[in-house]
Structures are given as structure tokens and as C-alpha cells.
Scaffold this motif. Structure first.
Motif, PDB file in Angstrom:
ATOM      1  N   ARG A 125      -1.330  -1.002  -3.934  1.00  0.00           N
ATOM      2  CA  ARG A 125      -2.388   0.335  -4.083  1.00  0.00           C
ATOM      3  C   ARG A 125      -1.792   1.434  -3.758  1.00  0.00           C
ATOM      4  N   GLU A 147      -7.809   1.760   3.378  1.00  0.00           N
ATOM      5  CA  GLU A 147      -7.446   0.432   2.439  1.00  0.00           C
ATOM      6  C   GLU A 147      -7.429  -0.402   3.603  1.00  0.00           C
ATOM      7  N   VAL A 205       3.534  -1.056   4.514  1.00  0.00           N
ATOM      8  CA  VAL A 205       2.387   0.262   3.891  1.00  0.00           C
ATOM      9  C   VAL A 205       3.885   0.669   3.695  1.00  0.00           C
ATOM     10  N   LEU A 255       0.898  -1.292  -0.062  1.00  0.00           N
ATOM     11  CA  LEU A 255      -0.039  -0.074   0.163  1.00  0.00           C
ATOM     12  C   LEU A 255       0.903   1.195   0.152  1.00  0.00           C
TER      13      LEU A 255
END
Length: 239
Positions: free
Chosen positions: A34, A45, A54, A10
Motif C-alpha cells: 500500500r 493507513e 513500514v 506500507l
């Protein structure tokens, strides 16, 4: 997860130019990506589907990177988080690491360096690194570090370290087995980007070795990677 053979990343950044360039680069490097425009969208998310890791900017509207880390950790989610920042103050970096970030990179950064840090963090997580990150105490052989009290013992004798040496020891113990360049340690823990003549890391490593009683060629804890940097070589477990 996004795909069984491609770790899901992410990417959180309010700069469209960075997201547009970095997203495809991460995809080409073997990750499923993403993108979220700020910390608030990133929390949604994560709620929808927890990624493998992340990569998150610090300075963003609505919910910034450090607040994102705090909210994720408050949910007892120990997914790996790498923060990206233009903030150079070392106390900002130390505070974010204390709050639960797994690593830090300064903007601007080499995308290949980011890939290396992502892979290292994912390896560490697979080997129990998330457990280390959530532990209040870390142990390596007879060395114990209390992260909350900022105290350290060896063989039940309390040791005295300067604050910066303590932060360096904690970082090395949270990343066992990884070789860290002097430049990376300076940028991450000191907040310096252009300090090729600085020996701040070497001085603090020398302090750690002296206080830990490491003498001679063999080191049970910290080894020098010739012309590269340093690594913590002992096995680290939650205490």
C-alpha cells in the motif's frame, strides 16, 4: 494483514517517481504493498489496517518520517519501520533509532539492499525483535546495556565506552544474528555514504572487544564475517 502469504508493506514517500518505481518492485519481490503520500496519510493507513512493516521517507510535508515514528510508538504500536533519508548527519540517524525506527537506508539506495533489510527486520520481529526495540535494557549473557541511561555493565562491573561505540553496541544488540557490512554500519550510524577507505567501524569494533574483554579467537559477543562485516552472535533478551 494484506495477504496470508505475502507480508504487507506500507510504502510512505511524497516522491511519486520513487513510489511508482519502488511499489511494483516490492510487489514482484513477494510483498503486498500500500502507498501513502506523506506521514499524515500513513497514520490514517495504519489506523485502517496495521501493516507488517513500514518503509518511510524522512523528509516529507505535513508529518515527516521521524514524527511518524514518534506518533506510531506513542500508540504502543511496535510494527517495524525502516526509514529512508537523504540526511547525512549521524545525530539524525541516532535520534531516529532512539525514537523507535528499526533500520535506516540512505537515498539513493540499491532496491535489493532494501529487500534484504525488510526481510531481516521481519525475521527479527518474528523472533521477538519488536520486544527488543521497546525494551529499556538489553541483556546478552552477563552483558547489560541500559539504552536510556547510556550505560553498560558486564558481570556487574560498569564499562566505559565512547558515545559512538555505545551506539554501535546498541545497534548490534538490537539486530542479533544479522551480518552487517561496514558500509551499512557507516551509512546507518555515521551517515557516511562513500567511505570505502574509512576504518571507523573497525576501530569502534576493536574498542568494544577491548572493553568487553574479548580475547583470542572465540568471541562470545561480536564475530567478524570474513570480508563482509560484523554480527552480534549472543542471544539478546529484554532485561
Amino acid at each position: 494483514m494484506d495477504a496470508p502469504d505475502r507480508p504487507g508493506i506500507l510504502l510512505v514517500d511524497d516522491d511519486d517517481a520513487i513510489a511508482t518505481a519502488l511499489g511494483p518492485f516490492l510487489e514482484r519481490s513477494g510483498f503486498s504493498v500500500r502507498i501513502a503520500g506523506d506521514g499524515r496519510d500513513a497514520l490514517r493507513e495504519v489506523e485502517r489496517e496495521v501493516p507488517d512493516l513500514v518503509v518511510c521517507d524522512v523528509l516529507m510535508p505535513h508529518v515527516d518520517g521521524r514524527e511518524f515514528v514518534r506518533r506510531v510508538r506513542a500508540r504502543q504500536l511496535w510494527l517495524p519501520i525502516i526509514l529512508l533519508t537523504q540526511v547525512g548527519e549521524s545525530w539524525e540517524r541516532s535520534a531516529a533509532l532512539d525514537e523507535g525506527a528499526d533500520d535506516y537506508l540512505n537515498k539513493p539506495f540499491d532496491p535489493h539492499e532494501l529487500i534484504s533489510r525488510i526481510r531481516a527486520v521481519l525475521r527479527r520481529t518474528a523472533q521477538g525483535g519488536a520486544t527488543l526495540r521497546s525494551a529499556h535494557r538489553l541483556r546478552a549473557a552477563d552483558l547489560v546495556l541500559d539504552r536510556t541511561a547510556r550505560r553498560v555493565w558486564r558481570a556487574d562491573a560498569e564499562l566505559s565506552l565512547t558515545p559512538k561505540a555505545m551506539t554501535l553496541l546498541e545497534y548490534l544488540m538490537l539486530h542479533p544474528g544479522e551480518v552487517h557490512t561496514r558500509e551499512h554500519l557507516l551509512a546507518t550510524l555515521w551517515g557516511f555514504d562513500f567511505t570505502t577507505s574509512s576504518r571507523a567501524v573497525d576501530h569502534r569494533i576493536a574498542e568494544l572487544r577491548r572493553v568487553l574483554g574479548e580475547t583470542g579467537a572465540g568471541s562470545p559477543f561480536i564475530e567478524t564475517a570474513q570480508s563482509i562485516g560484523y554480527q552480534f552472535v549472543a542471544r539478546v533478551v529484554p532485561a
